[in-house]
Design an enzyme around this catalytic site. Structure first.
Site, PDB file in Angstrom:
ATOM      1  N   GLU A 180       0.642  -1.187  -0.002  1.00  0.00           N
ATOM      2  CA  GLU A 180      -0.008   0.083   0.032  1.00  0.00           C
ATOM      3  C   GLU A 180       0.740   1.248   0.109  1.00  0.00           C
ATOM      4  OE1 GLU A 180      -4.100  -1.337   2.056  1.00  0.00           O
ATOM      5  OE2 GLU A 180      -2.707  -0.476   3.339  1.00  0.00           O
ATOM      6  N   GLU A 254      -7.124  -7.020  -0.387  1.00  0.00           N
ATOM      7  CA  GLU A 254      -7.627  -6.995   1.006  1.00  0.00           C
ATOM      8  C   GLU A 254      -8.880  -6.855   0.847  1.00  0.00           C
ATOM      9  OE1 GLU A 254      -3.448  -5.568   3.237  1.00  0.00           O
ATOM     10  OE2 GLU A 254      -5.016  -4.587   3.511  1.00  0.00           O
TER      11      GLU A 254
END
Length: 773
Positions: A180, A254
């Protein structure tokens, strides 16, 4: 002899052929993931081997397989493997090789996420604390020392795990590069270098990056496959993914079925029906996914992290409202997902039976019989002119005791930036608490007729694991200032610094009877009987704040403010019969009684609405103030941007929601960003909410700070449980200093249409418009 030689050669050839047959291949084309030559949909779930007792790894992996997963995601935390520079650990809870091999034995593939940065609500995002000993370091950049250490770590990972790739007969299908990064920076060359390190370490399977929908553009490289992370609305998120990566299969890196918990905030849950519906949408559209978390487990020891802003340390329980709960039991969410997945199995695939749960036991109430005062067991101090940080004294986890002498004088205020929680003592009494969560960094000192020793005990609550504030050195940061009744400031000097390691390595103390008048933190020791090695939940409602060890293993942190009031105690760490427990309590205990329960207490707050009560502004006067912008948001879950006709300047920014699309009385916001004149997001690490007309803190975690916590699943929600005040709803943010802005970005609530803003106005206010408490 010749015949024997021929037979031996044939045996070698057979073994080679068998070995070659066991090797597989995995690739990514323009439309699908290809596993051994066939298109496949990856049904993956996250579980962290560091958060599961090693003795339970097989059970948890069997649970994942029974739920219908064909793959598990495995985060690695650098600080579990290199606790000291250059000394790598690959056994016990750090034995990632065994975890991957057990997964393969249970019919599961692995998606590996080695870091070097992980996040995962883990201490320092997985970075080893000792990186902060370098004062120049810039994490997650091309800083030479950071890159050198990252490369050494990844080379060590490759030695362990490169042989376990699918093309070598192992279970590893893909490897993630960083994590991320788009929410942190946009240096694509940095991502490229980490990619090169991973390949140099011997990984030849496909590599990938992951990010939220709006961050994908910041780190996407066409030479690395990208997946998108989200907690709701897969169709919208995948549309954003296709904008930057038009070709290739769709995958959610995710997908959130619940959320993690922070101290002083309500326990988070995720709606089962929504989760099942969105997973089914992905399956129908042949989109792959990884459920984060399939099984959360527990952040044992001192490895729970913290978010900022605002500073919020996370609980040791990482239950996450996952389908497999903290102790490994199947939940309603598990069975509904299993039922769904059974309809989308691939050819020849079947679901195994659900493993029997590990038994639980009650443990009869018992008391702690021995005690030791921390102040009576201090190590040799380090003398210095100013207070020393943890890292500068090679202290990774635990507390630091700071002592100095204050001369006689009138009452005054002591100011210190403590990371993270401080108790202050003088003249035989505790005189105050410093709490970084609340921005409480000053203590009132009573008058002193003579020179007095002042003692400050600072506890580290977990280094920040996400965002721009990760350079989070623990202890007293900067100068300690004494302000007298005339406002004159004096720097307090001549400190004694006592490092107190706790967690995996803990200071040794001598237990003896402690005087009832003794003050300060104390260690306690006792014993209890266990009927067998079944699991239990340690009931810590009789304790205050601190740490617990069972038979020498650190279970984690407890804090009576909640939401968790129990600590998961794995039966595999118990002995049949007598077990030793040690407790460290910051405030000391009076005949505390403990017991073992068969179920957890995950949602019991004793500090509700604390942030609302401490807002520094109680009213706004809009007289003579004109809006800097008026607008209307779309009835959509997507990020929305409004650009102003000219640059606006100010420090106190106010958003005023005039109504909602659904016509109800509520306002909700997931995230809010301000844009500068160059179209870039203004850093939010200095933001503070100084006024909120309405926040829901009883029935939900709806605090206003959620609008800049970098978590799309958390929200500001105006009050709904006890009262339902009508529009307009207002927030005022102190930006920290005067800022120039050219626009605003707004992310609506993601899991519901409730409270989405329709018409709104924006203001920059002056101090005169703000009435203090």
């Amino acid at each position: 002899m010749r015949l024997r030689s021929i037979l031996f050669t044939l045996i070698i050839i057979c073994f080679a052929l068998i070995s070659k047959a066991q090797k597989g291949n995995f690739s990514i084309n323009d439309t699908a993931f290809m596993l051994n030559g066939k298109p496949t949909v990856i049904r993956c779930g996250e579980m962290h081997f560091a958060r599961i007792p090693k003795q339970y790894w097989r059970h948890r992996l069997q649970m994942a397989k029974a739920m219908g997963l064909n793959t598990v995601c495995a985060y690695m935390f650098w600080n579990m493997h290199e606790k000291e520079p250059g000394k790598f650990t690959w056994d016990e809870q750090s034995d990632v090789v065994s975890f991957c091999k057990i997964a393969q034995e249970e019919g599961l593939y692995i998606i590996l996420r080695p870091g070097p940065y992980s996040c995962a609500e883990w201490e320092f995002g997985g970075f080893p604390w000792w990186l902060l000993k370098d004062k120049s370091i810039q994490l997650r950049t091309q800083h030479p020392y950071f890159m050198e250490r990252s490369r050494q770590y990844l080379m060590a990972v490759g030695k362990q795990l490169a042989p376990l790739q699918i093309n070598h007969g192992g279970p590893i299908l893909m490897v993630q590069v960083e994590n991320e990064y788009g929410s942190f920076g946009n240096d694509k060359a940095y991502i490229g270098k980490l990619r090169d390190y991973i390949q140099e370490a011997g990984f030849t399977v496909p590599l990938f990056t992951c990010d939220g929908p709006s961050q994908l553009k910041n780190d996407y490289r066409p030479d690395i496959f990208a997946v998108v992370n989200f907690g709701s609305n897969p169709q919208s998120a995948f549309e954003d993914l296709k904008k930057i990566q038009p070709k290739g299969p769709l995958m959610c890196g995710e997908y959130y079925p619940g959320w993690f918990d922070s101290w002083g905030r309500k326990h988070h849950t995720g709606t089962t029906d929504r989760v099942v519906a969105e997973l089914e949408w992905m399956l129908k559209n042949k989109a792959s996914f990884s459920i984060y978390m399939a099984h959360g487990g527990t952040t044992f020891g001192t490895y729970s992290g913290a978010n900022s802003p605002p500073f919020l340390p996370q609980t040791s329980s990482y239950d996450y409202d996952a389908p497999i709960n903290e102790s490994g039991e199947a939940t309603e969410k598990f069975y509904k997902i299993r039922e769904l997945f059974s309809k989308y199995l691939q050819e020849g695939e079947t679901l195994p039976k659900v493993p029997a749960p590990i038994p639980t036991q009650k443990i009869k109430p018992f008391i702690l019989t021995n005690a030791a005062s921390l102040f009576n067991n201090l190590p040799k101090p380090v003398k210095s002119d100013s207070a020393i940080l943890f890292e500068d004294l090679n202290l990774g986890y635990g507390s630091m005791v700071y002592q100095t002498q204050l001369p006689a004088g009138k009452s005054a205020t002591l100011i210190a930036e403590v990371h993270d929680y401080a108790t202050v003592y003088m003249a035989g009494k505790m005189i105050g608490i410093g709490d970084r969560r609340k921005g409480k960094l000053s203590i009132h000192l009573p008058s002193r007729k003579k020179t007095e020793t002042i003692t400050i005990v600072v506890e580290a609550m977990g280094r920040i694991n996400y965002g721009q504030n990760m350079h989070d050195r623990k202890g007293i940061n900067g100068k300690v200032i004494l302000v007298d009744d005339k406002g004159i400031e004096t720097v307090v000097k001549n400190w004694l610094n006592y490092p107190i390691p706790m967690g995996d390595n803990t200071i040794s103390v001598d237990f003896s009877k402690v005087s009832a008048k003794s003050i300060g933190p104390k260690f306690y020791k006792g014993f209890f009987e266990a009927t067998d090695q079944s699991d239990t939940y340690l009931d810590v409602r009789g304790l205050n704040k601190g740490l617990v060890w069972i038979n020498g293993i650190c279970l984690g942190r407890y804090w009576n403010i909640g939401p968790t009031q129990t600590m998961f105690l794995p039966g595999s760490w118990l002995k049949k019969g007598r077990n030793e427990i040690m407790v460290y309590d910051i405030f000391g205990l009076n005949n505390a009684t403990l017991q073992g329960l068969t179920a957890p207490i995950l949602d019991c707050l004793t500090e509700q609405a604390a942030a609302v009560k401490t807002r520094p502004i109680k009213a706004i006067d809009f007289k003579g103030v004109e809006p800097i912008y008026k607008g209307a948001f779309d009835h959509s879950e997507k990020w929305q941007t409004a650009n102003f006709s000219s640059v606006k300047n100010g420090q106190y920014f106010c958003i005023e929601a005039l109504d909602a699309h659904d016509g109800n009385a509520f306002t909700t916001i997931a995230e809010l960003e301000l844009i500068d004149a160059n179209g870039k997001d203004i850093p939010r690490n200095t933001w503070k909410i100084i006024y909120a007309d309405s926040e829901e803190t009883s029935g939900d975690d709806g605090k206003a700070e959620n609008i800049f916590d970098l978590q799309f699943t958390s929200i500001w929600h105006s009050q709904w449980q006890d009262q339902q005040p009508k529009h307009p709803h207002r927030l005022v943010i102190d930006l920290g200093s005067t800022k120039s802005i050219k626009g605003i970005k707004y992310l609506p609530r993601q899991d519901s249409k409730n409270g989405r803003i329709k018409n709104y106005q924006l203001y920059f206010l002056q101090k005169g418009n703000l009435s203090k408490q």
